[in-house]
Design a protein around this motif. Structure first.
Motif, PDB file in Angstrom:
ATOM      1  N   ALA A 109       0.838  -1.205   0.000  1.00 39.04           N
ATOM      2  CA  ALA A 109       0.000   0.000   0.000  1.00 39.04           C
ATOM      3  C   ALA A 109       0.872   1.254   0.000  1.00 39.04           C
ATOM      4  N   PHE A 110       1.901   1.274   0.848  1.00 39.37           N
ATOM      5  CA  PHE A 110       2.782   2.443   0.910  1.00 39.37           C
ATOM      6  C   PHE A 110       3.549   2.632  -0.397  1.00 39.37           C
ATOM      7  N   GLU A 111       3.952   1.527  -1.032  1.00 38.51           N
ATOM      8  CA  GLU A 111       4.639   1.617  -2.328  1.00 38.51           C
ATOM      9  C   GLU A 111       3.730   2.237  -3.381  1.00 38.51           C
ATOM     10  N   LYS A 112       2.442   1.856  -3.373  1.00 39.29           N
ATOM     11  CA  LYS A 112       1.496   2.424  -4.337  1.00 39.29           C
ATOM     12  C   LYS A 112       1.357   3.927  -4.132  1.00 39.29           C
ATOM     13  N   VAL A 113       1.248   4.345  -2.877  1.00 41.94           N
ATOM     14  CA  VAL A 113       1.157   5.779  -2.604  1.00 41.94           C
ATOM     15  C   VAL A 113       2.427   6.468  -3.093  1.00 41.94           C
ATOM     16  N   ASN A 114       3.567   5.883  -2.775  1.00 43.36           N
ATOM     17  CA  ASN A 114       4.849   6.462  -3.169  1.00 43.36           C
ATOM     18  C   ASN A 114       4.955   6.601  -4.687  1.00 43.36           C
ATOM     19  N   ASN A 115       4.433   5.614  -5.416  1.00 43.64           N
ATOM     20  CA  ASN A 115       4.538   5.617  -6.877  1.00 43.64           C
ATOM     21  C   ASN A 115       3.471   6.469  -7.558  1.00 43.64           C
ATOM     22  N   GLU A 116       2.297   6.597  -6.946  1.00 46.20           N
ATOM     23  CA  GLU A 116       1.172   7.246  -7.613  1.00 46.20           C
ATOM     24  C   GLU A 116       0.864   8.660  -7.129  1.00 46.20           C
ATOM     25  N   ALA A 117       1.257   9.000  -5.904  1.00 47.70           N
ATOM     26  CA  ALA A 117       0.924  10.323  -5.361  1.00 47.70           C
ATOM     27  C   ALA A 117       1.793  11.408  -5.988  1.00 47.70           C
ATOM     28  N   ASP A 118       1.218  12.588  -6.097  1.00 47.23           N
ATOM     29  CA  ASP A 118       1.990  13.738  -6.560  1.00 47.23           C
ATOM     30  C   ASP A 118       3.077  14.059  -5.537  1.00 47.23           C
ATOM     31  N   ASP A 119       4.176  14.619  -6.015  1.00 47.35           N
ATOM     32  CA  ASP A 119       5.292  14.938  -5.122  1.00 47.35           C
ATOM     33  C   ASP A 119       4.883  15.905  -4.013  1.00 47.35           C
ATOM     34  N   SER A 120       3.896  16.745  -4.262  1.00 46.54           N
ATOM     35  CA  SER A 120       3.466  17.719  -3.259  1.00 46.54           C
ATOM     36  C   SER A 120       2.530  17.127  -2.202  1.00 46.54           C
ATOM     37  N   ASN A 121       2.105  15.897  -2.394  1.00 44.83           N
ATOM     38  CA  ASN A 121       1.183  15.251  -1.455  1.00 44.83           C
ATOM     39  C   ASN A 121       1.953  14.754  -0.235  1.00 44.83           C
ATOM     40  N   ILE A 122       1.562  15.206   0.943  1.00 46.60           N
ATOM     41  CA  ILE A 122       2.244  14.816   2.187  1.00 46.60           C
ATOM     42  C   ILE A 122       2.202  13.309   2.402  1.00 46.60           C
ATOM     43  N   LEU A 123       1.180  12.645   1.865  1.00 49.63           N
ATOM     44  CA  LEU A 123       1.083  11.192   2.032  1.00 49.63           C
ATOM     45  C   LEU A 123       2.221  10.467   1.330  1.00 49.63           C
ATOM     46  N   LYS A 124       2.768  11.075   0.279  1.00 55.10           N
ATOM     47  CA  LYS A 124       3.928  10.478  -0.393  1.00 55.10           C
ATOM     48  C   LYS A 124       5.121  10.462   0.559  1.00 55.10           C
ATOM     49  N   ALA A 125       5.372  11.585   1.212  1.00 61.44           N
ATOM     50  CA  ALA A 125       6.489  11.659   2.160  1.00 61.44           C
ATOM     51  C   ALA A 125       6.259  10.727   3.349  1.00 61.44           C
ATOM     52  N   LEU A 126       5.030  10.676   3.840  1.00 61.16           N
ATOM     53  CA  LEU A 126       4.727   9.788   4.973  1.00 61.16           C
ATOM     54  C   LEU A 126       4.880   8.319   4.577  1.00 61.16           C
ATOM     55  N   SER A 127       4.499   7.989   3.358  1.00 54.82           N
ATOM     56  CA  SER A 127       4.660   6.616   2.878  1.00 54.82           C
ATOM     57  C   SER A 127       6.133   6.249   2.739  1.00 54.82           C
ATOM     58  N   GLN A 128       6.927   7.193   2.247  1.00 59.22           N
ATOM     59  CA  GLN A 128       8.369   6.944   2.153  1.00 59.22           C
ATOM     60  C   GLN A 128       8.965   6.710   3.536  1.00 59.22           C
ATOM     61  N   GLU A 129       8.506   7.489   4.513  1.00 57.73           N
ATOM     62  CA  GLU A 129       8.966   7.316   5.889  1.00 57.73           C
ATOM     63  C   GLU A 129       8.572   5.937   6.424  1.00 57.73           C
TER      64      GLU A 129
END
Length: 103
Positions: free
Chosen positions: A67-87
């Motif tokens: 799930a976190f990989e999908k967010v990381n791959n699909e979310a816009d760079d400005s989306n905080i969820l991308k950074a949280l998923s990477q964390e």
């Protein structure tokens, strides 16, 4: 136009279950929400992120990672969820799952 209502109902159910620590039910609701095609990408990213968090609470590390990989791959760079998923992915890879964050 109402096309997103089934998605929003399932997402709301997932968030409600999550808030009362019913993580298995939350996972089912988030998975159901993600079956619906919606136009609002940010809401989809929220459902994916919360799916990952709920799976973490159940110690389902592989499912959480997906799930976190999908967010990381699909979310816009400005989306905080991308950074949280990477964390989260770094936490998983580093074995630091004890510091789960509530959102």
């Amino acid at each position: 136009d109402g096309a997103d209502i089934p998605f929003l109902a399932s997402l709301g159910a997932g968030d409600s279950y999550y808030s009362i620590n019913k993580f298995e039910e939350a996972v089912k609701a988030y998975e159901e929400a993600l079956l619906f095609k919606i136009d609002e990408k940010e809401q989809k990213m929220w459902a994916l992120y919360r799916l990952g968090e709920a799976n973490l609470k159940l110690n389902k590390i592989e499912s959480a990672s997906k799930a976190f990989e999908k967010v990381n791959n699909e979310a816009d760079d400005s989306n905080i969820l991308k950074a949280l998923s990477q964390e989260r992915l770094q936490d998983i890879k580093g074995g630091r799952l004890w510091k789960t964050r509530e959102m």
